[in-house]
Design a protein around this motif. Structure first.
Motif, short mmCIF file in Angstrom:
data_model
loop_
_atom_site.label_atom_id
_atom_site.label_comp_id
_atom_site.label_asym_id
_atom_site.label_seq_id
_atom_site.Cartn_x
_atom_site.Cartn_y
_atom_site.Cartn_z
N VAL A 21 55.35 49.09 41.84
CA VAL A 21 55.32 49.35 43.28
C VAL A 21 56.73 49.73 43.70
CG1 VAL A 21 54.86 48.42 45.58
CG2 VAL A 21 53.47 47.67 43.64
N ARG A 22 56.87 50.92 44.28
CA ARG A 22 58.16 51.42 44.75
C ARG A 22 59.26 51.25 43.70
NH1 ARG A 22 56.37 49.29 50.16
NH2 ARG A 22 57.16 47.31 49.42
N GLY A 23 58.92 51.60 42.46
CA GLY A 23 59.91 51.60 41.39
C GLY A 23 60.24 50.24 40.80
N ARG A 24 59.48 49.22 41.16
CA ARG A 24 59.74 47.86 40.69
C ARG A 24 58.54 47.34 39.91
NH1 ARG A 24 63.99 44.82 41.87
NH2 ARG A 24 64.57 46.15 43.61
N LEU A 25 58.82 46.64 38.81
CA LEU A 25 57.78 46.03 37.98
C LEU A 25 57.32 44.71 38.58
CD1 LEU A 25 59.58 46.58 34.57
CD2 LEU A 25 57.50 47.75 35.32
N TRP A 26 56.01 44.51 38.64
CA TRP A 26 55.42 43.26 39.12
C TRP A 26 54.45 42.77 38.05
CZ3 TRP A 26 57.31 40.94 43.33
CH2 TRP A 26 58.10 41.72 44.17
N ARG A 27 54.62 41.53 37.62
CA ARG A 27 53.79 40.98 36.56
C ARG A 27 52.34 40.87 37.02
NH1 ARG A 27 54.41 35.10 33.99
NH2 ARG A 27 56.58 35.38 34.58
N LYS A 28 51.43 41.29 36.14
CA LYS A 28 50.00 41.20 36.43
C LYS A 28 49.48 39.81 36.08
CE LYS A 28 47.39 44.58 35.61
NZ LYS A 28 46.57 45.56 34.94
N SER A 29 48.33 39.51 36.59
CA SER A 29 47.65 38.26 36.25
C SER A 29 47.27 38.24 34.78
CB SER A 29 46.38 38.10 37.09
OG SER A 29 46.68 38.04 38.45
N ASN A 30 47.13 37.06 34.26
CA ASN A 30 46.75 36.88 32.87
C ASN A 30 45.33 37.42 32.64
OD1 ASN A 30 46.02 35.94 30.34
ND2 ASN A 30 46.85 33.90 30.66
N PRO A 31 45.18 38.43 31.80
CA PRO A 31 43.84 38.99 31.57
C PRO A 31 42.92 38.05 30.80
CG PRO A 31 45.44 40.02 30.11
CD PRO A 31 46.21 39.13 31.04
N ALA A 32 43.45 36.98 30.24
CA ALA A 32 42.62 36.02 29.50
C ALA A 32 41.88 35.06 30.43
CB ALA A 32 43.47 35.23 28.51
N LEU A 33 42.22 35.06 31.73
CA LEU A 33 41.51 34.19 32.67
C LEU A 33 40.08 34.68 32.83
CD1 LEU A 33 44.16 33.83 35.53
CD2 LEU A 33 43.52 32.09 33.84
N ASP A 34 39.13 33.73 32.82
CA ASP A 34 37.75 34.14 33.04
C ASP A 34 37.57 34.52 34.51
OD1 ASP A 34 36.38 31.73 34.56
OD2 ASP A 34 37.62 30.85 32.96
N GLN A 35 36.53 35.30 34.78
CA GLN A 35 36.31 35.85 36.12
C GLN A 35 36.19 34.76 37.20
OE1 GLN A 35 36.61 39.04 36.73
NE2 GLN A 35 36.23 38.85 38.91
N ALA A 36 35.47 33.69 36.91
CA ALA A 36 35.29 32.62 37.90
C ALA A 36 36.63 31.96 38.24
CB ALA A 36 34.30 31.58 37.37
N THR A 37 37.44 31.70 37.23
CA THR A 37 38.75 31.10 37.47
C THR A 37 39.64 32.04 38.27
OG1 THR A 37 38.60 29.81 35.43
CG2 THR A 37 40.81 30.14 36.34
N ARG A 38 39.64 33.31 37.88
CA ARG A 38 40.45 34.30 38.59
C ARG A 38 40.04 34.38 40.07
NH1 ARG A 38 43.24 38.02 36.39
NH2 ARG A 38 42.01 38.12 34.50
N GLU A 39 38.74 34.45 40.33
CA GLU A 39 38.25 34.53 41.71
C GLU A 39 38.65 33.29 42.52
OE1 GLU A 39 34.07 35.39 41.63
OE2 GLU A 39 34.39 37.35 40.71
N LYS A 40 38.53 32.11 41.92
CA LYS A 40 38.91 30.87 42.59
C LYS A 40 40.39 30.88 42.92
CE LYS A 40 39.36 25.96 41.73
NZ LYS A 40 39.81 25.13 40.65
#
Length: 116
Positions: A21-40
């Motif tokens: 975003v605007r030339g800056r790196l932002w860490r993404k969420s852990n892709p190993a999280l299951d969908q229910a946990t991520r949504e919560k």
């Protein structure tokens, strides 16, 4: 905004660890999280952000709300220990031009300008 337009506006690094975003790196969420946990966790993050906004001049409430935001971001993998295991350092909030992703981003930026 659709997911594809978000992806175009905020590109993911080729390894999927960050978005830009605007030339800056932002860490993404852990892709190993299951969908229910991520949504919560995302719901909790939105609630905590609202609490920060509503706490305004109440120091105790704003401190608690900011702690909730941080704790949730750590649980999502966006802060705290990195979720990847390849030994690469955390470049969260670094300028992409000063990172190993600089040439990738320069080429991506060039391609975007050529399309317009």
């Amino acid at each position: 905004m659709s997911p594809s337009s978000t992806r175009t506006q905020y590109p993911d690094t080729p390894d999927g660890k960050y978005f830009v975003v605007r030339g800056r790196l932002w860490r993404k969420s852990n892709p190993a999280l299951d969908q229910a946990t991520r949504e919560k966790l995302v719901k909790e993050l939105m609630s905590a952000r609202r609490a920060v906004r509503h706490a305004q001049n109440d120091a105790e409430n704003i401190t608690d709300a900011r702690r909730r935001v941080n704790d949730t971001k750590v649980a999502l993998g966006e802060r705290g220990p990195v979720w990847w295991s390849d030994g690469e350092p955390d470049l969260n909030r670094h300028l992409v031009k000063n990172s190993p992703y600089a040439s990738w981003f320069a080429e991506l930026d060039k391609t975007r300008h050529d399309e317009n």
